[in-house]
Design a protein around this motif. Structure first.
Motif, PDB file in Angstrom:
ATOM      1  N   ASP A 178       1.122  -1.212  -0.116  1.00  0.00           N
ATOM      2  CA  ASP A 178       0.193   0.590   0.356  1.00  0.00           C
ATOM      3  C   ASP A 178       1.290   1.779  -0.378  1.00  0.00           C
ATOM      4  O   ASP A 178      -0.098   2.778   0.324  1.00  0.00           O
ATOM      5  CB  ASP A 178      -1.174   0.249   1.177  1.00  0.00           C
ATOM      6  CG  ASP A 178      -0.253   0.074   1.920  1.00  0.00           C
ATOM      7  OD1 ASP A 178       1.062  -0.703   2.695  1.00  0.00           O
ATOM      8  OD2 ASP A 178      -0.954   0.175   4.238  1.00  0.00           O
ATOM      9  N   LEU A 179       2.481   1.492  -0.064  1.00  0.00           N
ATOM     10  CA  LEU A 179       3.147   2.333  -0.335  1.00  0.00           C
ATOM     11  C   LEU A 179       4.480   2.066  -1.631  1.00  0.00           C
ATOM     12  O   LEU A 179       4.680   1.067  -2.280  1.00  0.00           O
ATOM     13  CB  LEU A 179       4.272   2.590   1.169  1.00  0.00           C
ATOM     14  CG  LEU A 179       3.165   2.641   2.509  1.00  0.00           C
ATOM     15  CD1 LEU A 179       4.110   2.148   3.251  1.00  0.00           C
ATOM     16  CD2 LEU A 179       2.723   3.538   2.256  1.00  0.00           C
ATOM     17  N   SER A 180       4.219   3.411  -2.339  1.00  0.00           N
ATOM     18  CA  SER A 180       4.713   3.388  -2.651  1.00  0.00           C
ATOM     19  C   SER A 180       6.766   2.874  -2.567  1.00  0.00           C
ATOM     20  O   SER A 180       7.095   3.615  -0.991  1.00  0.00           O
ATOM     21  CB  SER A 180       5.261   4.698  -3.453  1.00  0.00           C
ATOM     22  OG  SER A 180       5.610   5.906  -2.351  1.00  0.00           O
ATOM     23  N   THR A 181       7.664   2.823  -3.319  1.00  0.00           N
ATOM     24  CA  THR A 181       9.048   2.532  -2.522  1.00  0.00           C
ATOM     25  C   THR A 181       9.901   3.802  -2.411  1.00  0.00           C
ATOM     26  O   THR A 181       9.956   3.200  -1.441  1.00  0.00           O
ATOM     27  CB  THR A 181      10.084   2.908  -3.936  1.00  0.00           C
ATOM     28  OG1 THR A 181       9.277   0.838  -4.905  1.00  0.00           O
ATOM     29  CG2 THR A 181      11.511   1.597  -3.790  1.00  0.00           C
ATOM     30  N   SER A 182       9.714   5.141  -2.599  1.00  0.00           N
ATOM     31  CA  SER A 182       9.822   6.043  -2.436  1.00  0.00           C
ATOM     32  C   SER A 182       9.281   6.269  -0.701  1.00  0.00           C
ATOM     33  O   SER A 182      10.133   7.071   0.027  1.00  0.00           O
ATOM     34  CB  SER A 182       9.792   7.562  -3.346  1.00  0.00           C
ATOM     35  OG  SER A 182       8.170   7.603  -2.996  1.00  0.00           O
ATOM     36  N   GLU A 183       8.311   6.115  -0.665  1.00  0.00           N
ATOM     37  CA  GLU A 183       7.325   6.421   0.509  1.00  0.00           C
ATOM     38  C   GLU A 183       8.207   4.961   1.737  1.00  0.00           C
ATOM     39  O   GLU A 183       8.269   5.734   2.898  1.00  0.00           O
ATOM     40  CB  GLU A 183       5.887   6.175   0.734  1.00  0.00           C
ATOM     41  CG  GLU A 183       5.260   6.930   0.036  1.00  0.00           C
ATOM     42  CD  GLU A 183       3.427   6.975  -0.376  1.00  0.00           C
ATOM     43  OE1 GLU A 183       2.982   7.655  -0.002  1.00  0.00           O
ATOM     44  OE2 GLU A 183       3.089   5.590  -0.457  1.00  0.00           O
ATOM     45  N   PHE A 190      16.229   5.572   4.232  1.00  0.00           N
ATOM     46  CA  PHE A 190      16.703   5.507   3.032  1.00  0.00           C
ATOM     47  C   PHE A 190      17.367   6.402   2.254  1.00  0.00           C
ATOM     48  O   PHE A 190      16.102   7.476   2.188  1.00  0.00           O
ATOM     49  CB  PHE A 190      16.944   4.822   2.536  1.00  0.00           C
ATOM     50  CG  PHE A 190      16.982   2.894   3.093  1.00  0.00           C
ATOM     51  CD1 PHE A 190      18.617   2.615   3.181  1.00  0.00           C
ATOM     52  CD2 PHE A 190      16.047   2.099   3.715  1.00  0.00           C
ATOM     53  CE1 PHE A 190      18.619   1.095   3.376  1.00  0.00           C
ATOM     54  CE2 PHE A 190      16.519   1.169   4.482  1.00  0.00           C
ATOM     55  CZ  PHE A 190      17.985   0.252   4.196  1.00  0.00           C
ATOM     56  N   ALA A 191      18.364   7.453   2.190  1.00  0.00           N
ATOM     57  CA  ALA A 191      17.934   8.684   1.719  1.00  0.00           C
ATOM     58  C   ALA A 191      17.156   8.971  -0.265  1.00  0.00           C
ATOM     59  O   ALA A 191      16.602   9.680   0.097  1.00  0.00           O
ATOM     60  CB  ALA A 191      19.597   9.264   1.148  1.00  0.00           C
ATOM     61  N   HIS A 192      16.927   7.874  -0.121  1.00  0.00           N
ATOM     62  CA  HIS A 192      15.854   7.756  -1.706  1.00  0.00           C
ATOM     63  C   HIS A 192      15.977   6.527  -2.093  1.00  0.00           C
ATOM     64  O   HIS A 192      16.214   5.086  -1.509  1.00  0.00           O
ATOM     65  CB  HIS A 192      16.886   8.757  -2.879  1.00  0.00           C
ATOM     66  CG  HIS A 192      17.842   8.737  -2.920  1.00  0.00           C
ATOM     67  ND1 HIS A 192      18.172   7.097  -3.019  1.00  0.00           N
ATOM     68  CD2 HIS A 192      19.198   8.843  -2.350  1.00  0.00           C
ATOM     69  CE1 HIS A 192      19.872   7.333  -3.129  1.00  0.00           C
ATOM     70  NE2 HIS A 192      20.244   8.709  -2.817  1.00  0.00           N
ATOM     71  N   GLN A 193      15.088   6.379  -2.742  1.00  0.00           N
ATOM     72  CA  GLN A 193      14.863   4.824  -3.844  1.00  0.00           C
ATOM     73  C   GLN A 193      15.894   3.392  -4.201  1.00  0.00           C
ATOM     74  O   GLN A 193      15.679   2.807  -4.218  1.00  0.00           O
ATOM     75  CB  GLN A 193      13.753   4.438  -4.763  1.00  0.00           C
ATOM     76  CG  GLN A 193      12.312   5.328  -4.317  1.00  0.00           C
ATOM     77  CD  GLN A 193      11.691   5.324  -5.733  1.00  0.00           C
ATOM     78  OE1 GLN A 193      11.808   4.289  -6.636  1.00  0.00           O
ATOM     79  NE2 GLN A 193      11.395   6.301  -6.432  1.00  0.00           N
ATOM     80  N   LEU A 211      11.355  -7.482  -5.247  1.00  0.00           N
ATOM     81  CA  LEU A 211      10.294  -8.759  -3.923  1.00  0.00           C
ATOM     82  C   LEU A 211       8.878  -8.076  -4.496  1.00  0.00           C
ATOM     83  O   LEU A 211       7.869  -8.878  -4.161  1.00  0.00           O
ATOM     84  CB  LEU A 211       9.921  -7.358  -2.672  1.00  0.00           C
ATOM     85  CG  LEU A 211      10.171  -7.904  -1.184  1.00  0.00           C
ATOM     86  CD1 LEU A 211      10.235  -9.686  -1.172  1.00  0.00           C
ATOM     87  CD2 LEU A 211      10.486  -6.721  -0.417  1.00  0.00           C
ATOM     88  N   ARG A 212       8.410  -7.110  -4.931  1.00  0.00           N
ATOM     89  CA  ARG A 212       7.219  -7.120  -5.469  1.00  0.00           C
ATOM     90  C   ARG A 212       6.916  -7.386  -6.584  1.00  0.00           C
ATOM     91  O   ARG A 212       5.546  -8.310  -6.742  1.00  0.00           O
ATOM     92  CB  ARG A 212       6.902  -5.183  -6.081  1.00  0.00           C
ATOM     93  CG  ARG A 212       6.879  -4.568  -4.934  1.00  0.00           C
ATOM     94  CD  ARG A 212       6.363  -2.912  -5.571  1.00  0.00           C
ATOM     95  NE  ARG A 212       6.725  -1.223  -4.645  1.00  0.00           N
ATOM     96  CZ  ARG A 212       5.978  -1.694  -3.971  1.00  0.00           C
ATOM     97  NH1 ARG A 212       5.162  -2.133  -3.340  1.00  0.00           N
ATOM     98  NH2 ARG A 212       6.162  -0.213  -3.226  1.00  0.00           N
TER      99      ARG A 212
END
Length: 217
Positions: A178-183, A190-193, A211-212
């Motif tokens: 239910d969350l985006s990778t950036s979220e 973590f600093a970013h994706q 994983l997705r």
């Protein structure tokens, strides 16, 4: 006369430098006197009395490794955060003070209560920067002792343990879907994706995308 990996040690207040006939690249790392004094005081004994002299053309694989690790993180806009930089700085200070081979007093260790406090604090703060000074205050131990005792108790350095816990938290959140990778990256510190993907690949052999894709439809 110079080769890749040559090291110049220049204590604060002294002049260093040299002339060259051809261009070259160098990494310059400045350790604050306060850091050197803190590490020396925490380790005690010979460290407080050991002066540092200007030296040129040193060869030391550990210093090279630490410098390259710090350079890589800086070039990536420091995604590993202050805990990584603190750890590298302290490790360099210990190396320069010549204390890295001293035996740790095996009678000293983190008590069960101290270890529990540190682990709980890490778990609650995975979404935010964690520093060695902050964790040492939680443990009620010096940062140098905490590094040694934590590894003795868990088998991991503090930095690696925090990364592993962040990856595990990220894996749980990604599986929820239910969350985006950036979220997820933001919620796990973590600093970013890309930073998240890098450490997931190293720790569990899968990226967020892998994983997705492996999740049942």
């Amino acid at each position: 006369m110079r080769r890749a990996g040559d090291i110049d040690l220049v204590p604060a207040g002294q002049e260093g430098g040299f002339e060259t006939e051809t261009p070259f690249d160098t990494i310059e790392i400045a350790l604050q006197p306060a850091l050197m004094e803190r590490v020396a005081a925490e380790l005690g004994g010979k460290a407080r009395a050991l002066p540092l002299d200007t030296r040129h053309l040193l060869r030391d694989q550990r210093i090279q490794h630490l410098a390259r690790a710090l350079e890589s993180d800086v070039n990536a806009n420091s995604p590993s955060g202050p805990l990584f930089a603190d750890s590298i700085g302290a490790a360099l200070a210990v190396r320069l003070l010549g204390l890295d081979n001293l035996d740790v007093d095996r009678r000293n260790r983190l008590s069960d209560a101290q270890l529990k406090r540190v682990l709980e604090h890490i778990e609650a703060g995975l979404h935010e920067p964690l520093s060695i000074l902050r964790l040492s205050r939680v443990a009620g131990a010096s940062s140098s002792h905490l590094r040694a005792w934590f590894k003795a108790a868990t088998g991991f350095t503090l930095h690696r343990y925090v990364l592993r816990r962040r990856v595990e938290r990220a894996r749980v959140l990604l599986r929820r879907g239910d969350l985006s990778t950036s979220e997820v990256a933001e919620l796990t510190g973590f600093a970013h994706q890309s930073h998240l993907a890098h450490w997931m690949r190293r720790e569990i052999g899968q990226t967020p995308r892998d994983l997705r894709r492996s999740q049942p439809k």
